[in-house]
Design a protein around this motif. Structure first.
Motif, PDB file in Angstrom:
ATOM      1  N   HIS A 172      25.280 -53.757 -47.563  1.00  0.00           N
ATOM      2  CA  HIS A 172      25.362 -54.061 -46.120  1.00  0.00           C
ATOM      3  C   HIS A 172      25.716 -52.831 -45.293  1.00  0.00           C
ATOM      4  CE1 HIS A 172      26.313 -58.512 -47.281  1.00  0.00           C
ATOM      5  NE2 HIS A 172      25.053 -58.174 -47.513  1.00  0.00           N
ATOM      6  N   SER A 173      26.456 -51.905 -45.890  1.00  0.00           N
ATOM      7  CA  SER A 173      26.845 -50.725 -45.105  1.00  0.00           C
ATOM      8  C   SER A 173      25.669 -49.766 -44.904  1.00  0.00           C
ATOM      9  CB  SER A 173      28.034 -50.005 -45.733  1.00  0.00           C
ATOM     10  OG  SER A 173      27.701 -49.551 -47.001  1.00  0.00           O
ATOM     11  N   ASN A 174      24.565 -50.009 -45.596  1.00  0.00           N
ATOM     12  CA  ASN A 174      23.356 -49.231 -45.310  1.00  0.00           C
ATOM     13  C   ASN A 174      22.301 -50.112 -44.623  1.00  0.00           C
ATOM     14  OD1 ASN A 174      21.794 -46.871 -45.238  1.00  0.00           O
ATOM     15  ND2 ASN A 174      20.835 -47.317 -47.209  1.00  0.00           N
ATOM     16  N   ILE A 175      22.733 -51.206 -44.058  1.00  0.00           N
ATOM     17  CA  ILE A 175      21.831 -52.068 -43.279  1.00  0.00           C
ATOM     18  C   ILE A 175      22.368 -52.208 -41.845  1.00  0.00           C
ATOM     19  CG2 ILE A 175      20.809 -54.381 -43.044  1.00  0.00           C
ATOM     20  CD1 ILE A 175      21.093 -54.712 -46.098  1.00  0.00           C
ATOM     21  N   VAL A 176      23.624 -52.665 -41.768  1.00  0.00           N
ATOM     22  CA  VAL A 176      24.167 -53.033 -40.450  1.00  0.00           C
ATOM     23  C   VAL A 176      24.231 -51.849 -39.459  1.00  0.00           C
ATOM     24  CG1 VAL A 176      26.046 -54.229 -39.257  1.00  0.00           C
ATOM     25  CG2 VAL A 176      25.419 -54.913 -41.578  1.00  0.00           C
ATOM     26  N   PRO A 177      24.676 -50.659 -39.884  1.00  0.00           N
ATOM     27  CA  PRO A 177      24.692 -49.553 -38.909  1.00  0.00           C
ATOM     28  C   PRO A 177      23.294 -49.260 -38.351  1.00  0.00           C
ATOM     29  CG  PRO A 177      25.926 -48.956 -40.876  1.00  0.00           C
ATOM     30  CD  PRO A 177      25.219 -50.239 -41.198  1.00  0.00           C
TER      31      PRO A 177
END
Ligand code: PLP
Length: 413
Positions: free
Chosen positions: A131-136
């Motif tokens: 998720h930390s490489n999707i949401v930003p």
């Protein structure tokens, strides 16, 4: 090899002796720690480095002229050099300290992304992303009118390279890709991805949160534009990570946060900014943990990642063989080359029940979506049970895990 050229012979018993937490028991059983992809345990050298910093030279960095400030600054900057060496960067100017992979990716999305993304531009991610490489990227895409394209995976979790090539175009501005999947352990062909992305003029960010502990990283050879990782997954402290970015990119990127340390001169009429990497390190950094991160890097270097990987690969192959034979068990991403992770479902059994019952045997695993909900969605499941390995795991750990799981599955099925 360590910075002093010394290589330590691999002896898992003596390695375990370096990790005090491994001596404890859980529910009256010896701890079998198999949640290493979430965070690794810390060797005494890292714990000692933290204590030594606070007992010996605690002071704020860069700004002081007194002895303690000089010593703290030297220790802080020594980690930047160790981190540079660890990832093969050309210069310490290319190494920014952050809170971890998450903050590193947010920094790139907020700074580079805001500057370079326009209406209709495309960002390529894959189904495997954390998720930390999707949401930003969703946040900046929404703000800038850019579009996210997603590379699919097959039923084994293999990144579909041909589909990636079809998505690449002159509209692609950045490809942000996980190197080693935290949910499955599968490795993406980042060298090929980077070459193909560069051919259309796109930048590439490699999420190295998992790869940095298992694989030798050479950002110059990879030729990635950005590389992100977290100290706590490399036997170092929590709250510290690095962003590598090519010097030419960092030089043109706007600051991510404002404050002390990142400026050259402040007037109410306007402010000029410091050079990279300091431009991206506003405020007092996490000095103690940065200092202790060096001890973790040197610990890993002294043993050598290929040696550690060989040990982990052997354990993983043996335990996978045994787990595969348990009725109803399906290992996800069960393909050659998988690194450090055994992620599985058991027909008709909720992963959380497995996790709780394994904990009763002293076995720590993770259950759930592993911050990869789109990947779980692809497989049509809510989550998995994941055992993830580190250098201190032993054949006995694997035996306890497999025996406990066999028992748990018999009980629950
Ligand atoms: N990317 C991957 C592949 C991860 O496994 C993780 C953490 O599990 C992250 C990013 C986020 O790392 P952190 O929580 O240390 O910022």
């Amino acid at each position: 090899m360590a910075s002093d050229g010394h290589t330590r012979p691999f002896d898992v018993r003596s390695i375990r002796a370096d990790f005090p937490i491994l001596r404890r028991t859980v529910k009256g059983k010896p701890l079998v720690y198999l949640d290493n992809a979430a965070t690794t345990q810390k060797p005494q050298a890292v714990i000692d480095a933290l204590t030594a910093y606070y007992t010996g030279c605690n002071a704020n960095v860069h700004r002081g002229i007194h002895t303690l400030a000089d010593e703290a600054t030297a220790a802080f900057e020594a980690t930047r050099e160790a981190a540079r060496r660890f990832i093969g960067a050309a210069s310490t100017d290319e190494v920014v300290f952050t809170r971890g992979t998450t903050e590193s990716i947010n920094l790139v999305a907020a700074s580079w992304g805001r500057e370079h993304l326009r209406q209709g531009d495309e960002i390529i991610l894959s189904t495997l992303e954390h998720h930390s490489n999707i949401v930003p990227w969703q946040m900046v895409a929404e703000e800038r009118g850019a579009r996210i394209r997603v590379v699919p995976v097959d039923e084994n979790g293999t990144f579909l390279y041909d589909e990636f090539l079809k998505l690449l175009s002159g509209r692609t501005r950045i490809v942000s890709i996980v190197h080693v999947s935290n949910a499955l352990g599968v490795v993406q062909p980042v060298e090929d991805i980077i070459r193909a992305a560069h051919a259309v003029g796109a930048r590439v960010l490699v999420d190295g949160a998992q790869s940095s502990v298992h694989l030798d990283i050479d950002v110059q050879r990879l030729d990635c534009d950005f590389f992100a990782c977290s100290a706590h997954k490399i036997y170092g402290p929590t709250g510290v990570g690095i962003l590598y970015a090519k010097r030419s990119l960092l030089a043109t990127m706007a600051p991510y946060q404002g404050g002390g340390e990142m400026i050259r001169e402040v007037r109410f009429s306007g402010t000029t900014y410091n050079d990279p990497p300091y431009r991206f390190e506003a405020g007092t950094p996490n000095i103690a943990d940065v200092v202790a991160f060096r001890a973790a890097i040197e610990y890993v270097e002294a043993i050598g990642k290929p040696t550690i990987r060989a040990h982990e690969d052997t354990l993983l192959a043996e335990v996978s063989e045994r787990i595969r034979r348990i009725p109803g068990v399906r290992i996800l991403g069960d393909i050659p080359g998988r690194i450090g992770v055994l992620s599985f479902t058991v027909e008709g059994v909720h992963p959380q029940d497995i996790g709780i019952l394994l904990d009763n045997q002293g076995v720590a695993v993770r259950t759930g979506h592993h911050c990869t909900q789109p990947l779980m969605h692809r497989f049509g499941i809510a989550g998995t049970t994941r055992a993830s390995l580190a250098m201190y795991n032993t054949p006995e750990d694997m035996d306890i895990f497999a025996t406990s799981l066999e028992k748990v599955v018999r009980m629950l099925s």
